[in-house]
Write an enzyme that holds these catalytic residues in place. Structure first.
Site, PDB file in Angstrom:
ATOM      1  N   LYS A 126      34.890  15.539  -1.835  1.00  0.00           N
ATOM      2  CA  LYS A 126      34.747  14.752  -0.609  1.00  0.00           C
ATOM      3  C   LYS A 126      34.665  13.276  -0.985  1.00  0.00           C
ATOM      4  O   LYS A 126      34.038  12.938  -2.002  1.00  0.00           O
ATOM      5  CB  LYS A 126      33.469  15.198   0.111  1.00  0.00           C
ATOM      6  CG  LYS A 126      33.210  14.527   1.453  1.00  0.00           C
ATOM      7  CD  LYS A 126      31.900  15.040   2.062  1.00  0.00           C
ATOM      8  CE  LYS A 126      31.629  14.487   3.442  1.00  0.00           C
ATOM      9  NZ  LYS A 126      30.369  15.019   4.013  1.00  0.00           N
ATOM     10  N   SER A 143      31.232  17.185   8.463  1.00  0.00           N
ATOM     11  CA  SER A 143      32.018  16.068   8.012  1.00  0.00           C
ATOM     12  C   SER A 143      32.832  16.370   6.750  1.00  0.00           C
ATOM     13  O   SER A 143      33.770  15.635   6.459  1.00  0.00           O
ATOM     14  CB  SER A 143      31.107  14.872   7.734  1.00  0.00           C
ATOM     15  OG  SER A 143      30.207  15.140   6.688  1.00  0.00           O
ATOM     16  N   SER A 166      27.150  19.648   7.420  1.00  0.00           N
ATOM     17  CA  SER A 166      28.480  19.124   7.100  1.00  0.00           C
ATOM     18  C   SER A 166      29.249  19.879   6.023  1.00  0.00           C
ATOM     19  O   SER A 166      30.444  19.639   5.846  1.00  0.00           O
ATOM     20  CB  SER A 166      28.377  17.648   6.700  1.00  0.00           C
ATOM     21  OG  SER A 166      28.253  16.841   7.856  1.00  0.00           O
TER      22      SER A 166
END
Lengths: 472, 472
Positions: free
Chosen positions: B83, B158, B182
């Site tokens: 990420k 996310s 997330s």
């Protein structure tokens, strides 16, 4: 029964032995303390709410129980005072303030309840700095608590009554609270022993909060052994206190005599001892040398953040105080000591990012402290860098440096609250003016036993408890 | 060497066995993934910064090392995505935003560095909700990440790219971060496994913070066993991360096969399952019944605060986000997605007392959770109470109740972050529309092994990994 002189000056361990052997009765003991309180209070002003009737009736109960063989242990029949932030069922909690505060507890705080179960007798609620927000012993509502060693000098605060009463023979020991030094500072200035255990060791339930993440319940006693006895009674996990830690509680009084052989004591000289009164420096150095002679090793350690945590300590203490006192500020701001009011209101200027950044800094320092405690078992410093000055002192000059009284008294004590560590102040001598000086020993989390063991070794090498305050 | 079909869909454990036996080379594997990325990216939009050249040259290095007998273990030569909040030396960290952010790391985050040491190969930096502040997968700068199971449906966020890339065969596994769900939400919606370890288990150093007291590094994989392999690589105390916990790290992959005999699984039915889509309810109930058939015991437990922590969660998340993004708000507010900007700016309305009271509530709930985990070993809930809806859904109706999409996705995941507990989302079936549903299992602090063991037992009873997304 032989009548013993000055019963009210004996350490708990000694008088408990007499009670157990029925050579002293709790009633006799409580009466001696009540007489002593009557004699001393006009000068010392250690009590807000004395509880003579409750104390006497509890003493009769204790006497009966002991006579029928139900002896509860070393606190049975022992008269204790409590700082006026601890709830006692049916007795007003004032927080040292007046006005709209009207707190009439319907149950005991956990600490009071545990003392009661151990057989202790409550002599009353003790004087304190208003709202526990200050460290001198000044109180415009209930009188300034006198330092029993010298008229007109501060007792230290905020647990002013707890220290002065214990020193002056107005209680055998006392509970206090300590958010930045409020147990250790008055203990040091009044020449008694003051201990805060690790954050989480003693329940805060029923204790009016100042700073919920830094408040410690503490004990003030005449000897280190007495500290251990009290700590045994009040420690333990409390599911009703969210800060309570579910960790094993050793018998703190059991292994006090093991000495300090192989104990590594760190001296954060350059950072914590940087500014010192010569006498304080000499006394504390002599104390650590005594420990070294008994087998401890002394190492100079680098703790650069020791005396510089104020920047992070203040936003936390102030921000949290607003949460504790918000209602009170609304309802009774006009009756507050203007100095106290101003101190509390500084919390209104702490922004959320200020508070969070201070907690982040705290987290970093906690990790740095952890590394320090891999090199040493204890840290030793003076408790305060000066002895008790006269009331109305605002600034002092120490080792050539001018600073506020608050900074001089509190600069070496905040560290333990900030990290949540156990710490003790034990008397280690006198200033040239005849006022007590304290040695502070700080330990690892939940290593109160080690702190107590070192303090006890030092104390018994010096027979400090033979000294009593001049006013007493 | 035999050419293996769909290498890029194999679990790490399987492909690692082939690499070890030199039946597959890291170069061949990386090439297969790079081809796959080229094929899928126009649809999936899982990557912000692909690193094909670095990946290939790392693959050649890995191949050489393995050929000379220096095999590092099950991550050697395995292509991983990160990420875009994890620093990788020399590769821009974008946080999914554009504008004034210009973060060019000069060193690896601890998690990336540990993966590198274990021999993993970085395929690139993955797409995410801008500033990690949202849970749908929407990103106005780098494109909305597609759910590999159904075109036009959200991936969840996310860590949108982490989940979608792992599901679509664009990486073998990925690192994500999870402050309120997330990692687990996109894992659940994309039909892969998502795990957050206990707060403190995996270092946050070099990971751009959202909420410093609730952020967890997490892993997204295709199987539970792969989760254990990644967790083994990235766990451990980091003296450079103040939230890092110095606790022993077991071998998470070693005892996965021990089954669930005698494991007590708590179902917070009335409070966490109160509002459920029928299909979600059926699938998750069937999953827990499967666990019961394998020997676990199921108990309904009362966790009244489970789905009602939002009041305390939000001031903490929002207040801390302001500290994280304060500079960014100043420098590049104009380029932010207006929705994200609005969410971040809500933090400006959190007062210091709001924040402190939320932390106090958190402390209380932590203690209540502790009591729950004395009755049970794990809690089981759906991960999300709905399957992935189409993009631009703002409100949903679940079991007759209307709520925002954010609430529907996040209501059952925040709890673990709030208390700091390990939690996993493991696929447990499909909605009528053919979209994945996830079972969430939450464990005690530092009991990731128990969470993984139960999830693995369930997963291997169902052969979920035989399913692959339709877009894939």
């Amino acid at each position: 029964m032989t009548r013993i002189e000055n019963l009210y000056l004996l350490p708990i361990a000694e008088v408990a032995a007499l009670i157990r052997k029925r050579e002293v009765s709790p009633v006799e003991l409580v009466k001696a303390y009540l007489e002593r309180i009557n004699a001393m209070e006009p000068t010392v002003k250690a009590y807000i709410t004395p509880m003579p009737d409750e104390a006497l009736s509890a003493a009769f109960e204790a006497e009966k129980a002991i006579n029928r063989g139900d002896y509860l242990g070393p606190l049975h029949g022992i008269p204790i005072g409590l700082k006026d932030v601890f709830d006692i069922k049916g007795v007003r909690t004032t927080l040292g303030t007046k006005g709209a505060v009207d707190l009439m507890p319907t149950e005991d705080s956990t600490a009071a309840s545990k003392l009661r179960k151990a057989g202790a007798i409550f002599l009353g609620k003790l004087n304190m700095t208003e709202l526990a927000f200050g460290i001198t012993g000044e109180n415009i509502h209930y009188g300034n608590t006198a330092n029993p060693w010298k008229r007109g000098h501060i007792s230290g605060g905020s647990s002013s009554g707890s220290a002065a009463a214990t020193a002056a023979g107005e209680c055998a020991a006392a509970l206090g609270t300590d958010t930045g030094g409020s147990v250790r500072i008055p203990a040091s200035l009044c020449g008694v022993v003051g201990l805060i255990p690790t954050f989480g060791r003693v329940s805060l339930r029923g204790v009016f909060p100042l700073s919920w993440s830094m408040d410690h319940v503490g004990v003030i006693t005449r000897t280190v052994q007495d500290c251990a006895i009290l700590l045994n009674a009040i420690s333990g996990y409390d599911p009703q206190d969210t800060s309570s830690a579910d960790v094993e509680v050793p018998d703190f009084a059991a292994n006090l005599d093991q000495g300090v052989q192989s104990l590594r004591i760190g001296l954060p000289l350059a950072h914590a001892w940087d500014i010192l009164d010569d006498t304080v420096s000499n006394r504390v150095t002599r104390a650590t040398e005594t420990l070294a002679q008994m087998g401890a090793s002394l190492t100079e350690v680098s703790v650069p953040f020791f005396s510089s945590i104020a920047d992070a300590f203040s936003p936390i203490a102030r921000g949290e105080a607003i949460v504790s006192y918000q209602d009170l500020l609304k309802s009774s701001a006009s009756s507050l000591d203007p100095n106290v009011k101003q101190r509390v209101e500084m919390g209104l200027t702490v922004s959320t990012p200020d508070y969070i950044r201070a907690q982040q800094a705290r987290s970093r320092l906690r990790q740095e402290a952890r590394a320090v405690f891999q090199q040493v078992d204890l840290l030793a410093t003076p408790t305060c860098i000066i002895a008790a000055p006269p009331y109305s002192t605002e600034e002092v000059k120490v080792g050539g440096t001018k600073m506020t009284l608050l900074d001089a008294l509190g600069r070496l004590t905040r560290f333990a609250n900030f990290i949540g560590l156990p710490a003790i102040s034990v008397p280690c001598g006198f200033s040239e003016g005849g006022l007590p000086i304290g040695l502070q020993l700080i330990g690892r989390p939940f290593e109160e036993a080690e702190v107590l063991r070192a303090a006890h070794a030092y104390e018994t090498s010096n027979q400090w408890r033979l000294h009593h305050p001049s006013l007493a």
